[in-house]
Every structure is written in C-alpha cells, then in structure tokens.
Design an enzyme around this catalytic site. Structure first.
Site, PDB file in Angstrom:
ATOM      1  N   ALA A 259       0.832  -1.201  -0.020  1.00  0.00           N
ATOM      2  CA  ALA A 259      -0.049  -0.290  -0.115  1.00  0.00           C
ATOM      3  C   ALA A 259       1.046   1.372   0.023  1.00  0.00           C
ATOM      4  O   ALA A 259       0.591   2.236  -0.708  1.00  0.00           O
ATOM      5  CB  ALA A 259      -0.942  -0.204   1.362  1.00  0.00           C
TER       6      ALA A 259
ATOM      7  N   GLU B  54      11.818  -3.128  -7.774  1.00  0.00           N
ATOM      8  CA  GLU B  54      12.016  -2.190  -7.037  1.00  0.00           C
ATOM      9  C   GLU B  54      12.217  -0.859  -7.462  1.00  0.00           C
ATOM     10  O   GLU B  54      13.751  -0.735  -8.030  1.00  0.00           O
ATOM     11  CB  GLU B  54      12.603  -2.871  -5.787  1.00  0.00           C
ATOM     12  CG  GLU B  54      12.381  -4.151  -5.021  1.00  0.00           C
ATOM     13  CD  GLU B  54      11.521  -3.715  -3.852  1.00  0.00           C
ATOM     14  OE1 GLU B  54      11.288  -2.384  -3.720  1.00  0.00           O
ATOM     15  OE2 GLU B  54      11.348  -4.843  -3.383  1.00  0.00           O
TER      16      GLU B  54
HETATM   17 ZN   LIG Z   1       6.872  -4.032  -1.762  1.00  0.00          ZN
END
Ligand SMILES: [Zn+2]
Ligand SMILES: *[C@@H]1O[C@H](CO)[C@@H](O)[C@H](O)[C@H]1NC(C)=O
Ligand SMILES: *[C@@H]1O[C@H](CO)[C@@H](O)[C@H](O)[C@H]1NC(C)=O
Ligand SMILES: *[C@@H]1O[C@H](CO)[C@@H](O)[C@H](O)[C@H]1NC(C)=O
Ligand SMILES: *[C@@H]1O[C@H](CO)[C@@H](O)[C@H](O)[C@H]1NC(C)=O
Length: 427
Positions: A189, A394
C-alpha cells in the site's frame, strides 16, 4: 553468514503500530529515519530496537554494496535512547512527518484539469500524488483516449469490496490474440511511486502507438494487462490513516491483527523464509495460499492468461531499493531454467534505466540480490503460470524510501520507460 543474520533480523521485527486508535490519523511528526549498519549480535539489537518502538522501513531494502544495512524510523521520545546505543547509523530524515506533509498534498484531477473526452490527460498528472478515486478516473481517461485498442478490466474484488481495476491494451491483431505482458502496482500500500510509474508506462504505450515503431511493434506482439493498484484497500488506508501501511486490510476471525501481505500469499514457496505466520507481522502470509481476496483475483487472471497465449513477462512493481528482481525469491538455491537470458535482459534494462538520470539499478534473482521472500507473486508467475520472465522491480529511491518526493515521480517514470524500451526491443 552475515546476510542470513540480517534476513532473520528483519523478519523478527514486530509491526510497531504507533497508534492506539485504529481510525485516528497516524502521526509520524518528529520521527527520525536512520540507515543502520547491522554489525554484531542481531538478537541483542532486536530486543533493544523493539523496546524503542521503532518502525521497520526495510522489508524492501535490506542490502547494500557496502554490507547489509536496514532503515528504521524512531519515535521522537526514543531518539535520545536510540542515539545512546551508538549504532553505526546515518540519518536519512530528521522528520518523517515533515516528509509526509511535503508529499501528501494531492494534485487536483477535476473536470477542468482533465483533457477533453477522448484526449490523453496531461503529463501534469505526474507532478503529484493523487487520491484513489482520481486514479480510477485517470485509468478511464487513458482508456477513452485509446478506444479501439483498449478496455478497462477487473481482476476480482478486494477484502473491502473494491474491484481490482486495470487496463488491457492490444495491437493490430485485436484483443486477446497475443502472449501477455502483465504488470501490477501497489501490492504494498505505501509504495505510492509504483502506481504512478505503471501509469506512466501505460501513458507512453498509448502515445507511442501513434508513431513510435518500437511501441507499435511491442503492442502488436503482446496483449498488455496493467493493474496499477492491486491493493486498493491498503492504498486508501495509506491516504486516510497510516501513510506507512503495507498489507491489505483483511480481517480474520481469530485474531485482532489486520492485514495479509499479498506478496507472501501465493502458492509457490508459501510459508517459507521471509514470510510470517504471525498475523501481526508485516509479512503475514495468510493461513493458506490465495486466502487473501486480492491474491485470489490475480490468480484467476494469471491462469486465464497462462491458458490463453501464455505470459511472456510479468512485473510486480515495488519500492524502494532500485533493483530488478528475477525469480526466485523463496530460495537462493534454485534458479529459473532460462536464468542466463533473464540476466541479460535485466542487465540491459538496468543500463537503459541509468541513461536519463544515472540512477543505479541492481539486478539478479531476488533471494540473492535482496533477501528471501516466500510466497511472492513473481515466483508464482514463473512456476505456476509459466511466465518466461517473472519479475519484481523495486523503484527509487535509497534515501526517502516510501515517501518519495513528488518531484521524483516524472524522472522515475522517464528512466523506467527507457528500461522498458530496452525490454520491448529485446524480448
Ligand atoms: Zn513492496
Ligand atoms: C557512545 O559513545 C560515546 C562517545 O563516542 C561514549 O561516551 C558513550 O559511553 C558510548 N555509549 C555506549 C552505550 O557505548
Ligand atoms: C511522434 O510525433 C510527435 C508529434 O506529433 C513527436 O513529438 C514525436 O517525436 C514523434 N515520435 C516519434 C518516435 O517519431
Ligand atoms: C486461526 O485460523 C487459522 C485457519 O483458519 C488457523 O490455521 C490458525 O491456527 C488459527 N490461529 C489461532 C491462533 O487460533
Ligand atoms: C553515475 O553513477 C555512478 C554510480 O553511482 C557514479 O560512479 C558516477 O560518477 C555517476 N556519473 C555521473 C555522471 O554522475
């Protein structure tokens, strides 16, 4: 080995939730963020830091080239006690609450700022973060600007009843005629940059289909299924209540702890290292694979795509660490059969990402280059949905972490788009 010590250390942190009332907005005013080098006895550190009610900011950032480090936020009342520990630590932020305040003024996306119906929305969308309802409108506007080659899609429903929404894009052969490229953002989130970057990629695909031969070629060769926010309940909760919430908002009958880590809830490697069976943990796997409704919806979509024309590339978008994660995350001892091809594609993508702003992205099997994480989505896509490339990426950065300043949204999108262009040309 030091590396393993760090893995257990991170997993052992509880979720320090700095609030007593669930619905009150959590304040991080005065919290200091530190990057700590993990020397010495991890067990001692764990108990010392737990006693200081620190917030673990490192589920996505455990390694660095100069040895393992981890990031934590220390509540104002415990800063003096933390500093007295004399750890080797660097201050990343003097006031996390101030960082959140600077980030948190959402941009407008009212009818006056939106494009005329059927036109692409302006790039000012990427100047700030936005409320969840505005994201939904933005996806509809993107779709309306590309009416013959896209449709809005849903992949099941969240715990609180929100549909997992997205866009399906296709090229000259018509919809559902090609292997899939499947992207999802905001599984976690608090990783707000991920939905923005996924939207930026979508925007550039639509723009590029006009006159950019590389984009035309990739859209004519693959069906794109793009879901920018697959944890809508958690995402909304980060906007209303706790900016640093990670999991979904699932309530279980036999615990008061809330939330399952959707990215530990998949069947491949379920329940292994780097996931927790404790519902209060930030990496709680759930009790059984797919028992989070969001995962269940994504599994149905993945299996549909696998059964149709297969999945060429899956990317689960995360922040922060600046690394391209290949399978596997659940084990450091096994590798996908096409590892060499995956490493070559990731190396080229990382080099292309560095082009615009010299941002350094590492790459490699997730368990090796970042840390072990079992029950994650990319391993599932690789082993259970036949994805040729089952990845996690990422995004930025290595200083602000989850609370990435809005000035970095567009640069982050631009550099990732360069990485995607490399991938389009070399898939
Ligand atoms: Zn993550
Ligand atoms: C921390 O370091 C300071 C000086 O560098 C020293 O005075 C102090 O005793 C140290 N504290 C601990 C707990 O080691
Ligand atoms: C596509 O056209 C726009 C103007 O309509 C131009 O700015 C852009 O450079 C063109 N892109 C390519 C790849 O030709
Ligand atoms: C809660 O329920 C799950 C299955 O529904 C079970 O696996 C777990 O052990 C239970 N936990 C407790 C503390 O009773
Ligand atoms: C680009 O980044 C690398 C690695 O961080 C650094 O060594 C190099 O000096 C940077 N180059 C420029 C032009 O900033």
């Amino acid at each position: 080995m030091m590396f393993l010590g760090i893995v257990y250390f991170l997993v052992a942190f509880g979720t320090a939730v700095p609030t007593t009332q669930r619905d009150a907005k959590v304040s991080y005013d005065g919290y200091k963020v530190y990057k700590v080098a993990a020397h010495g006895d991890a067990a001692d550190l764990i108990s010392e830091l737990d006693a200081l009610s620190i917030i673990d900011l490192s589920h996505s950032h455990a390694g660095s080239e100069n040895g393992a480090t981890f990031n934590i936020a220390v509540p104002p009342d415990n800063v003096a006690a933390f500093e007295a520990l004399n750890l080797s630590a660097e201050i990343l932020s003097g006031d996390l609450g101030a960082d959140i305040a600077a980030e948190g003024s959402f941009g407008e996306y009212s009818s006056t700022l939106r494009a005329n119906s059927g036109d692409l929305p302006s790039l000012t969308w990427f100047d700030s973060y936005h409320a969840y309802e505005d994201h939904i409108q933005y996806w509809a506007d993107l779709q309306a600007a590309f009416p013959d080659n896209s449709e809005l899609i849903e992949a099941g429903t969240s715990f609180e009843g929100r549909p997992l929404q997205g866009i399906h894009l296709w090229g000259s052969s018509g919809k559902d005629s090609k292997p899939a490229i499947f992207f999802n953002g905001n599984v976690h989130a608090r990783e707000w940059i991920t939905s923005k970057v996924v939207e930026y990629i979508t925007y550039q695909l639509i723009v590029g289909y006009e006159n950019d031969t590389l984009v035309q070629s990739v859209l004519d060769s693959y069906d794109f299924y793009i879901l920018p926010v697959v944890n809508p309940d958690g995402f909304v909760y980060t906007q209303t209540t706790d900016r640093l919430w990670r999991k979904n908002r699932q309530i279980r009958t036999n615990t008061t702890a809330i939330g399952t880590d959707i990215n530990r809830n998949w069947a491949v490697g379920f329940g292994g290292g780097g996931s927790s069976s404790d519902p209060s943990s930030g990496t709680f796997s759930g009790y059984a694979p797919g028992d989070a409704p969001e995962t269940a919806g994504l599994i149905v979509l993945a299996q549909e795509l696998a059964g149709r024309h297969g999945i060429k590339l899956y990317v689960d978008w995360h922040s922060y660490a600046q690394v391209i994660l290949l399978s596997y995350g659940y084990t450091c001892d096994a590798f996908p059969a096409n590892l060499e091809a995956q490493l070559a594609l990731a190396a080229g993508a990382a080099a292309a990402i560095a082009g615009p702003y010299n941002t350094t992205f590492d790459y490699g099997p997730g368990c090796v280059v970042l840390y072990q994480s079992s029950g994650n989505g990319r391993d599932y896509m690789t082993d259970a949905a036949g994805a040729e490339y089952g990845w996690g990426i990422e995004l930025r950065d290595t200083r602000y972490g989850f609370v990435l300043p809005p000035e970095q949204i567009l640069p982050s999108g631009e550099e990732i788009w360069e990485g995607m262009r490399y991938i389009w040309a070399n898939l």
